[in-house]
Write an enzyme that holds these catalytic residues in place. Structure first.
Site, PDB file in Angstrom:
ATOM      1  N   LYS A  50       0.840  -1.205   0.000  1.00 57.03           N
ATOM      2  CA  LYS A  50       0.000   0.000   0.000  1.00 57.03           C
ATOM      3  C   LYS A  50       0.870   1.249   0.000  1.00 57.03           C
ATOM      4  CE  LYS A  50      -3.880  -2.352   2.205  1.00 57.03           C
ATOM      5  NZ  LYS A  50      -4.602  -2.706   3.431  1.00 57.03           N
ATOM      6  N   GLN A  94      -4.394  -1.270   9.608  1.00 56.21           N
ATOM      7  CA  GLN A  94      -4.461  -2.628   9.035  1.00 56.21           C
ATOM      8  C   GLN A  94      -5.115  -3.590  10.023  1.00 56.21           C
ATOM      9  OE1 GLN A  94      -3.630  -3.371   5.886  1.00 56.21           O
ATOM     10  NE2 GLN A  94      -4.140  -5.508   6.112  1.00 56.21           N
ATOM     11  N   ASP A 117     -10.640   3.576   4.390  1.00 57.06           N
ATOM     12  CA  ASP A 117     -11.112   2.185   4.376  1.00 57.06           C
ATOM     13  C   ASP A 117     -12.639   2.115   4.258  1.00 57.06           C
ATOM     14  OD1 ASP A 117      -9.343   0.008   4.450  1.00 57.06           O
ATOM     15  OD2 ASP A 117      -8.807   0.391   6.539  1.00 57.06           O
TER      16      ASP A 117
HETATM   17  N1  GUN Z   1      -7.308  -6.416   6.306  1.00 58.65           N
HETATM   18  C1  GUN Z   1      -7.783  -7.128   5.255  1.00 58.65           C
HETATM   19  N2  GUN Z   1      -8.362  -6.309   4.344  1.00 58.65           N
HETATM   20  C2  GUN Z   1      -8.249  -5.053   4.840  1.00 58.65           C
HETATM   21  C3  GUN Z   1      -8.637  -3.781   4.355  1.00 58.65           C
HETATM   22  O1  GUN Z   1      -9.236  -3.616   3.270  1.00 58.65           O
HETATM   23  N3  GUN Z   1      -8.345  -2.726   5.164  1.00 58.65           N
HETATM   24  C4  GUN Z   1      -7.717  -2.875   6.346  1.00 58.65           C
HETATM   25  N4  GUN Z   1      -7.483  -1.778   7.076  1.00 58.65           N
HETATM   26  N5  GUN Z   1      -7.335  -4.040   6.832  1.00 58.65           N
HETATM   27  C5  GUN Z   1      -7.600  -5.130   6.070  1.00 58.65           C
END
Ligand code: GUN
Length: 288
Positions: A50, A94, A117
């Site tokens: 990311k 995350q 998110d």
């Molecule tokens: N863990 C798995 N998918 C995601 C996501 O789309 N965002 C976040 N913050 N954590 C995740």
């Protein structure tokens, strides 16, 4: 006839190029802060990807790492600082978080205007009301891929397999907004194969390797595979490989179009995160 492969990597690349162009044209430097608590190997890879993707399109990115035994207060203090930092337009914590931390309290502490998110109750509520707001990245990426394969969605029957807050529920909302007739199936659904066989669009997001078999697919359906599962590679002992929630080879024989794993939904999630961060920087999200 074999299905068409929906090339998520190529669609995501085009979206990232559009984002990079818009950053130059609008003379903004969007800032994305990613927070990682603990040392889960998969999360470390996602977070690194990311941050790298953000910088490649001309954004600023920061990764904040806290130890696995960090307290909820430490994390809340970090988020409070990011909420008032004018250089930060997007905050991503995350998931999953360690057990001592209440994930819902953390999600609710993020400023909804920086919630790239789309997990904050304000954004989840706005999505369910059909109002503008940040939309979760994976379901948004799935919608773009579905439209690639099937431009006219009105009246189509869509089945979402999985009811998580991250994918299943927002996916249901987006399909409904696109005038699909939507069913959400899950571990308690009776006769899942028969339900799946009624779906023109099947979105699998249950995290079980190759769970959906070829004969569960309606001939001519569009299949979106959200799963990313690491399993032993029987062809190369000692090695692993990534597979989705759908038995890809079998599904290819029945579907009209299908996303591969890897190279399907995964790259779209990151591209949509960048798009959300750009909208956050432009202050345009609430007027989407
Ligand atoms: N863990 C798995 N998918 C995601 C996501 O789309 N965002 C976040 N913050 N954590 C995740």
């Amino acid at each position: 006839m074999a299905a068409r492969t929906i090339d998520g990597a190529a669609v995501a690349k085009r979206l990232r190029e559009k984002i990079a162009e818009k950053i130059v044209a609008r003379r903004v430097v969007p800032g994305l802060a990613v927070v990682l608590v603990g040392d889960d190997p998969a999360s470390q890879v996602y977070v690194r990807n990311k941050g790298r993707a953000a910088e490649e399109v001309g954004m600023k990115s920061w990764t904040h790492r806290l130890p696995a035994d960090a307290t909820q207060k430490q994390l809340l203090d970090l988020i409070a600082g990011l909420n008032i930092d004018p250089q930060v337009h997007g905050i991503l914590v995350q998931l999953p978080l360690p057990k001592q931390i209440d994930a819902q309290a953390i999600i609710a502490a993020v400023d909804p205007a920086k919630d790239v998110d789309g997990f904050h109750p304000v954004n989840a509520g706005r999505l369910s009301l059909g109002l503008p707001g940040f939309v979760p990245c994976t379901p948004r990426g799935c919608m773009i891929l579905i439209r690639e394969a099937l431009p006219d969605l009105a009246g189509r029957k869509a089945l979402v397999l999985g009811r998580s807050n991250i994918v299943g529920k927002p996916m249901m909302q987006l399909l409904l907004r696109a005038d699909c007739t939507v069913m959400v199936a899950h571990s308690k659904t009776r006769d899942l194969p028969a339900e799946c066989r009624t779906a023109d669009i099947l979105v699998a997001a249950i995290g079980k390797p190759e769970f959906v078999r070829g004969d569960w697919i309606k001939p001519g359906a569009v299949v979106i595979d959200v799963g990313i599962n690491r399993i032993d590679n029987l062809a190369q002992p000692g090695k692993s490989k990534l597979v989705g929630d759908v038995a890809y080879g079998e599904a290819m024989e029945r579907a009209a179009a299908i996303t591969p794993v890897p190279g399907g939904v995964g790259p779209m999630t990151i591209a949509c995160l960048l798009e959300n961060t750009l909208w956050g920087a432009l202050g345009e999200v609430m007027g989407l």
